[in-house]
Scaffold this motif. Structure first.
Motif, PDB file in Angstrom:
ATOM      1  N   LYS A  95       0.519  -1.212   0.182  1.00 37.52           N
ATOM      2  CA  LYS A  95      -0.190  -0.032  -0.082  1.00 37.52           C
ATOM      3  C   LYS A  95       1.012   1.418  -0.092  1.00 37.52           C
ATOM      4  O   LYS A  95       0.296   2.467  -0.785  1.00 37.52           O
ATOM      5  N   TYR A  96       1.964   1.016   0.271  1.00 37.64           N
ATOM      6  CA  TYR A  96       2.798   2.685   0.252  1.00 37.64           C
ATOM      7  C   TYR A  96       3.665   2.412  -0.330  1.00 37.64           C
ATOM      8  O   TYR A  96       4.979   2.802  -0.546  1.00 37.64           O
ATOM      9  N   MET A  97       4.026   1.075  -0.223  1.00 36.49           N
ATOM     10  CA  MET A  97       4.848   1.466  -1.862  1.00 36.49           C
ATOM     11  C   MET A  97       4.330   0.212  -3.652  1.00 36.49           C
ATOM     12  O   MET A  97       4.193  -0.349  -3.214  1.00 36.49           O
ATOM     13  N   LYS A  98       4.548   1.407  -4.382  1.00 36.96           N
ATOM     14  CA  LYS A  98       4.001   1.044  -5.705  1.00 36.96           C
ATOM     15  C   LYS A  98       4.533   0.045  -5.985  1.00 36.96           C
ATOM     16  O   LYS A  98       3.794   0.289  -7.227  1.00 36.96           O
ATOM     17  N   GLU A  99       5.848   0.408  -6.140  1.00 35.94           N
ATOM     18  CA  GLU A  99       6.637  -0.914  -6.548  1.00 35.94           C
ATOM     19  C   GLU A  99       6.426  -1.597  -6.151  1.00 35.94           C
ATOM     20  O   GLU A  99       7.287  -1.983  -5.029  1.00 35.94           O
ATOM     21  N   ASP A 100       7.445  -3.337  -6.825  1.00 33.14           N
ATOM     22  CA  ASP A 100       7.974  -4.012  -6.373  1.00 33.14           C
ATOM     23  C   ASP A 100       9.843  -3.666  -5.734  1.00 33.14           C
ATOM     24  O   ASP A 100      10.331  -2.575  -6.874  1.00 33.14           O
ATOM     25  N   ARG A 101      10.116  -4.209  -5.195  1.00 31.71           N
ATOM     26  CA  ARG A 101      11.326  -3.798  -4.159  1.00 31.71           C
ATOM     27  C   ARG A 101      12.096  -5.003  -4.376  1.00 31.71           C
ATOM     28  O   ARG A 101      11.640  -6.087  -4.250  1.00 31.71           O
ATOM     29  N   TRP A 102      13.505  -4.954  -5.842  1.00 31.31           N
ATOM     30  CA  TRP A 102      14.665  -6.057  -6.060  1.00 31.31           C
ATOM     31  C   TRP A 102      15.920  -6.054  -4.973  1.00 31.31           C
ATOM     32  O   TRP A 102      16.102  -5.068  -4.661  1.00 31.31           O
ATOM     33  N   LEU A 103      15.588  -6.784  -3.890  1.00 33.75           N
ATOM     34  CA  LEU A 103      16.810  -7.097  -3.330  1.00 33.75           C
ATOM     35  C   LEU A 103      18.091  -7.845  -4.432  1.00 33.75           C
ATOM     36  O   LEU A 103      17.951  -8.630  -4.408  1.00 33.75           O
ATOM     37  N   VAL A 104      19.224  -6.685  -3.939  1.00 35.74           N
ATOM     38  CA  VAL A 104      20.334  -7.910  -4.472  1.00 35.74           C
ATOM     39  C   VAL A 104      21.631  -7.872  -3.878  1.00 35.74           C
ATOM     40  O   VAL A 104      21.492  -6.906  -2.732  1.00 35.74           O
ATOM     41  N   ASN A 105      21.912  -9.531  -3.452  1.00 38.12           N
ATOM     42  CA  ASN A 105      22.134  -9.379  -2.273  1.00 38.12           C
ATOM     43  C   ASN A 105      24.179  -9.211  -2.072  1.00 38.12           C
ATOM     44  O   ASN A 105      24.942  -9.109  -3.448  1.00 38.12           O
ATOM     45  N   HIS A 106      24.612  -8.372  -1.506  1.00 37.00           N
ATOM     46  CA  HIS A 106      25.894  -7.455  -1.019  1.00 37.00           C
ATOM     47  C   HIS A 106      27.458  -8.903  -1.086  1.00 37.00           C
ATOM     48  O   HIS A 106      27.939  -7.899  -1.266  1.00 37.00           O
ATOM     49  N   GLN A 107      27.158 -10.138  -1.124  1.00 33.92           N
ATOM     50  CA  GLN A 107      27.705 -10.909  -1.133  1.00 33.92           C
ATOM     51  C   GLN A 107      28.062 -10.819  -2.220  1.00 33.92           C
ATOM     52  O   GLN A 107      28.035 -11.908  -3.095  1.00 33.92           O
ATOM     53  N   LYS A 108      29.181 -10.249  -2.965  1.00 31.60           N
ATOM     54  CA  LYS A 108      29.756 -10.407  -4.478  1.00 31.60           C
ATOM     55  C   LYS A 108      30.717 -11.502  -5.175  1.00 31.60           C
ATOM     56  O   LYS A 108      30.811 -11.840  -6.094  1.00 31.60           O
ATOM     57  N   MET A 109      31.020 -11.848  -3.988  1.00 38.99           N
ATOM     58  CA  MET A 109      31.456 -13.858  -3.877  1.00 38.99           C
ATOM     59  C   MET A 109      30.556 -14.847  -4.706  1.00 38.99           C
ATOM     60  O   MET A 109      30.806 -15.128  -5.177  1.00 38.99           O
ATOM     61  N   LEU A 110      29.321 -14.311  -4.637  1.00 36.77           N
ATOM     62  CA  LEU A 110      28.371 -15.714  -4.981  1.00 36.77           C
ATOM     63  C   LEU A 110      28.171 -15.210  -6.633  1.00 36.77           C
ATOM     64  O   LEU A 110      27.340 -15.985  -7.373  1.00 36.77           O
ATOM     65  N   TYR A 111      28.523 -14.063  -6.976  1.00 37.56           N
ATOM     66  CA  TYR A 111      28.186 -13.652  -8.797  1.00 37.56           C
ATOM     67  C   TYR A 111      29.112 -14.473  -9.519  1.00 37.56           C
ATOM     68  O   TYR A 111      29.371 -15.343  -9.022  1.00 37.56           O
ATOM     69  N   GLU A 112      27.905 -14.810 -10.687  1.00 39.69           N
ATOM     70  CA  GLU A 112      28.625 -16.027 -11.473  1.00 39.69           C
ATOM     71  C   GLU A 112      29.478 -15.956 -12.330  1.00 39.69           C
ATOM     72  O   GLU A 112      30.723 -16.379 -12.006  1.00 39.69           O
TER      73      GLU A 112
END
Length: 625
Positions: free
Chosen positions: A248-265
C-alpha cells in the motif's frame, strides 16, 4: 681436572660461536637486502605514489606460530579467522579474540535468534513497521525504506535483512520476535554466551555503530557456524536476488540484490564455491565480511574484521578459503570410549550381599557417544601427533600443540549419578591416553601428586619426573663429553682453536655489515624525516599556493624545454655550416691539385748535349775551308 674442564668449555664456546656467527652473518645480509629494497623503492625523486602498507598487515598470525602448521597468508584485516563448520576447528587465526566493531554482520546473529523462534507457518505472517522500530534508523544507512504502518511478510523481512542489509527490517523483526528491541538484544547476548563467545556484546539488531556494540573474529565464526545449521538461513544467504511485492505504501516491487559479491556467477569477485555470507561497513568498523564456502566435502567460514576497502575483503577471504581447502583434511580418530558401567564407576561389587542390587541398572554404560571424533588437521600431519583431553564435563577434545582440532560431546546415561570431572575422565577415557600411548591427564585437574586408585600419576609428579629425566640426560651428555675431551686433549684443543680462528673473519665481516646497516638505517631515518618535513610543508600550504607552485614549475619546465630545443637547433646549424665549409675547402684543394698536375700528352724538353749543340757560323766556315 681443571685442565680438562677448561678444554671442554673452550671447545663448547668454539662450537657455539661456529653456530651463531653464520646466523649473525646471514641476518646482517638479510637486513642489507631489505635496505637495498628500500633504496630501490624510495628514490630521491619518486614520480609515482605508492600506497603505504597498513601496520596490521604484519601483525602476528597465531596459527603460523604452530610447528608444522601450514603457513597462512598475510592479510590487512585486523582480525581474521577460518573455521571448519563440521568440526569446529579454527584453521587460521589472526588477532581472532580482539574486540572490534562488526557493523552489519551483526545481522547473522539477528537471523539466528529470529529463526530459532520463528516456525515455517510464521513466514507468511505480515508484520507492521512501528514508529519505534523505524525511528532509530539513520536516513543514510542501508534500508528498504519501510513506512510507519506498512506491512510486509516475515519472509520478506528476513530476505531484506540478509540481502539488502536492511536496518529497518532488522528492527521490525526484532520487535516481532522479542516483543521489544531491548528484549531481543538480551536474547542476542544470551545466545552469544550460550555459544561460548569470549568477547562479544550487542546493543542493537542491525550493527550501526555503538561503542558498546562489539565482537571478535573468533566469536563471529561461532555465531556463523550456529546460523548455518538452520536450512532456511542457508537458503536465504545463498540467494542472489529476491523480489518483495509492492504494498500500500510502496507502489513498485522492491528488488533485493545480495551484497555478498563472491556469489555472483560472472563478477570481479566471483568465488565458485561460495555458499553466501554477509557484508558490513561503518566509518568506525571499516569493512567487515563473513563468507561461507563448500568444497571437497568441507564447509568453511571465513571472518574478516576492520579492512579498509570492500574489494580487499573479497580478495583476502578468497585467499584464506583457498588456504583452508588446500592445506587441511578431515579425519576420523578413535574416541577411545570403553564399556565402563555405572556400577563399576560407583565401585559396586557384584559378589556377596551386593549381588542383591539391581544388576540391570548397574550394568548400564556410564557414557555414550560416537566411537570416533571428527578432526580437521593439516594434510601432512599424522594423527598420532594429536592429544586427547576431557573438558567442560562432557566433551572429548583432540588438540595439536594445544590448538583444538575437533571435539565430540558425550552423553551420561544417568544424570542423577554425580561424579567429578577427574573421576569421569579416569573411568571413561582409559586414563586419558593420547593416540601415541602417552598419558595426558585431565584438563584443569589440580589434584595432589599421589597416584589415585587406578594407578595413574598426578600432574605434579609427572612434571617432577620429566624435569628429572631432562637433568639426568644433560648430566649424562656432559659426562660423556668430558670423557672424550679427557682422552683427546690435544685434539680437543686443536679443534677449538681452529674453530675460533675460522670464526674471527666471519665475526669481523658480520661486524662491518652491521655497522654499514646502522649507517643505512640512519640515512633511511633521515630520508623519512626529510620526507615528513616536505609533507608537513605541503600540508601547511593552501590549495591556491600549491596550484601556483605547480603552475610555476610547469612553466619553468616548458621554458627549459624551449631553451633546450633552441640550443639543439643552434648546434645543428653550426654543424651544417662546418660541414659546408669543409666541403668547400675540400673542393678548392682538389682544383688546386688539378692545375699543378702535369698533363700526360705533353713531353718535357729534351736536354741538348754538348756534342749536339748547333754549330755557329764561324765553325761552319772553318769546316768549309
Amino acid at each position: 681436572m681443571k685442565k680438562r674442564n677448561f678444554l671442554s668449555c673452550l671447545l663448547i664456546i668454539a662450537i657455539v660461536l661456529a653456530t651463531i656467527s653464520p646466523t649473525v652473518l646471514f641476518a646482517a645480509e638479510d637486513i642489507a637486502q631489505d635496505e637495498q629494497v628500500y633504496d630501490e623503492t624510495y628514490t630521491e625523486e619518486t614520480e609515482e605514489y605508492v600506497e603505504e602498507t597498513p601496520e596490521a598487515y604484519d601483525w602476528t598470525i597465531e596459527t603460523n606460530e604452530l610447528k608444522k602448521w601450514p603457513q597462512g597468508p598475510r592479510v590487512e584485516a585486523e582480525g581474521a579467522t577460518v573455521m571448519d563448520l563440521d568440526t569446529g576447528a579454527f584453521l587460521y587465526s589472526k588477532n581472532a579474540e580482539a574486540k572490534l566493531y562488526p557493523a552489519s554482520i551483526t545481522k547473522i546473529m539477528t537471523m539466528l535468534v529470529a529463526l530459532e523462534h520463528i516456525s515455517d507457518s510464521d513466514l507468511d505472517t505480515k508484520v507492521k513497521a512501528s514508529e519505534s522500530a523505524l525511528a532509530p534508523i539513520d536516513s543514510d544507512s542501508s534500508q528498504i525504506w519501510l513506512s510507519v504502518g506498512e506491512k510486509i511478510t516475515v519472509r520478506s523481512a528476513l530476505y531484506a535483512i540478509m540481502l539488502a542489509s536492511a536496518n529497518d527490517a532488522a528492527n521490525v523483526i526484532a520487535e516481532y520476535v522479542g516483543g521489544s528491541m531491548d528484549n531481543f538484544v538480551k536474547m542476542m547476548n544470551d545466545k552469544a554466551k550460550e555459544l561460548g563467545c569470549v568477547n562479544t556484546h550487542f546493543v542493537n539488531p542491525h550493527g550501526l555503530h555503538n561503542k558498546k556494540h562489539y565482537t571478535c573474529a573468533h566469536d563471529m565464526a561461532l555465531i556463523a557456524q550456529a546460523a548455518f545449521q538452520i536450512p532456511l538461513f542457508r537458503k536465504i544467504t545463498k540467494t542472489v536476488e529476491y523480489k518483495i511485492p509492492k504494498t500500500k505504501y510502496m507502489k513498485e516491487d522492491r528488488w533485493l540484490v545480495n551484497h555478498q559479491k563472491m556469489l555472483y556467477e560472472d563478477g570481479e569477485f566471483t568465488y565458485k564455491d561460495c555458499e553466501g555470507g554477509k557484508t558490513g561497513f561503518t566509518d568506525e568498523a571499516w569493512n567487515t565480511l563473513v563468507t561461507y564456502a563448500k568444497k571437497d566435502g568441507k564447509t568453511l567460514v571465513c571472518v574478516e574484521l576492520r579492512v579498509n576497502g570492500s574489494w580487499k575483503t573479497f580478495h583476502e577471504s578468497a585467499e584464506l578459503l583457498d588456504y583452508g581447502f588446500d592445506k587441511f583434511r578431515h579425519e576420523e580418530v578413535d574416541a577411545a570410549l570403553n564399556t565402563t558401567t555405572l556400577g563399576q564407576l560407583a565401585g559396586i561389587c557384584h559378589f556377596g550381599t551386593a549381588s542383591v542390587l539391581d544388576q540391570k541398572e548397574a550394568g548400564i554404560r556410564a557414557v555414550e557417544g560416537k566411537s570416533t571424533v571428527s578432526v580437521t588437521i593439516p594434510k601432512k600431519l599424522k594423527t598420532d601427533k594429536l592429544k586427547r583431553g576431557f573438558c567442560d564435563g562432557n566433551k572429548i577434545v583432540y588438540s595439536y600443540q594445544g590448538w583444538e582440532v575437533g571435539e565430540e560431546t558425550l552423553k551420561f546415561n544417568n544424570p542423577a549419578f554425580e561424579v567429578t570431572k577427574t573421576e569421569i575422565s579416569d573411568a571413561t577415557l582409559q586414563g586419558q591416553t593420547d593416540t601415541n600411548g602417552s598419558e595426558t591427564g585431565t584438563a584443569g585437574s589440580t589434584e595432589a601428586p599421589e597416584k589415585d586408585a587406578s594407578g595413574s600419576k598426578g600432574f605434579e609428579e609427572k612434571v617432577d619426573e620429566f624435569m628429572d629425566n631432562i637433568t639426568f640426560g644433560f648430566l649424562n651428555i656432559w659426562t660423556s663429553f668430558n670423557g672424550w675431551v679427557d682422552k683427546h686433549e690435544m685434539l680437543s684443543a686443536t679443534v677449538g682453536m681452529i674453530l675460533i680462528l675460522l670464526m674471527i673473519p666471519l665475526i669481523v665481516i658480520a661486524y662491518m655489515r652491521d655497522k654499514n646497516d646502522k649507517l643505512a638505517r640512519k640515512e633511511r631515518e633521515q630520508d623519512k624525516e626529510q620526507r615528513r618535513k616536505i609533507e608537513e610543508n605541503i600540508d601547511s600550504k593552501s590549495f591556491q599556493e600549491i596550484e601556483s607552485e605547480i603552475r610555476s614549475e610547469l612553466e619553468k619546465e616548458e621554458r627549459r624545454k624551449r631553451e633546450a630545443e633552441e640550443e639543439e637547433k643552434r648546434l645543428r646549424e653550426m654543424e651544417e655550416l662546418i660541414d659546408r665549409q669543409k666541403a668547400k675547402e675540400a673542393q678548392e684543394t682538389k682544383e688546386t691539385k688539378e692545375t699543378k698536375e702535369i698533363k700526360p700528352t705533353e713531353k718535357p724538353e729534351e736536354e741538348i748535349l754538348p756534342a749536339e749543340q748547333p754549330k755557329t757560323e764561324d765553325l761552319k766556315k772553318e769546316e768549309e775551308d
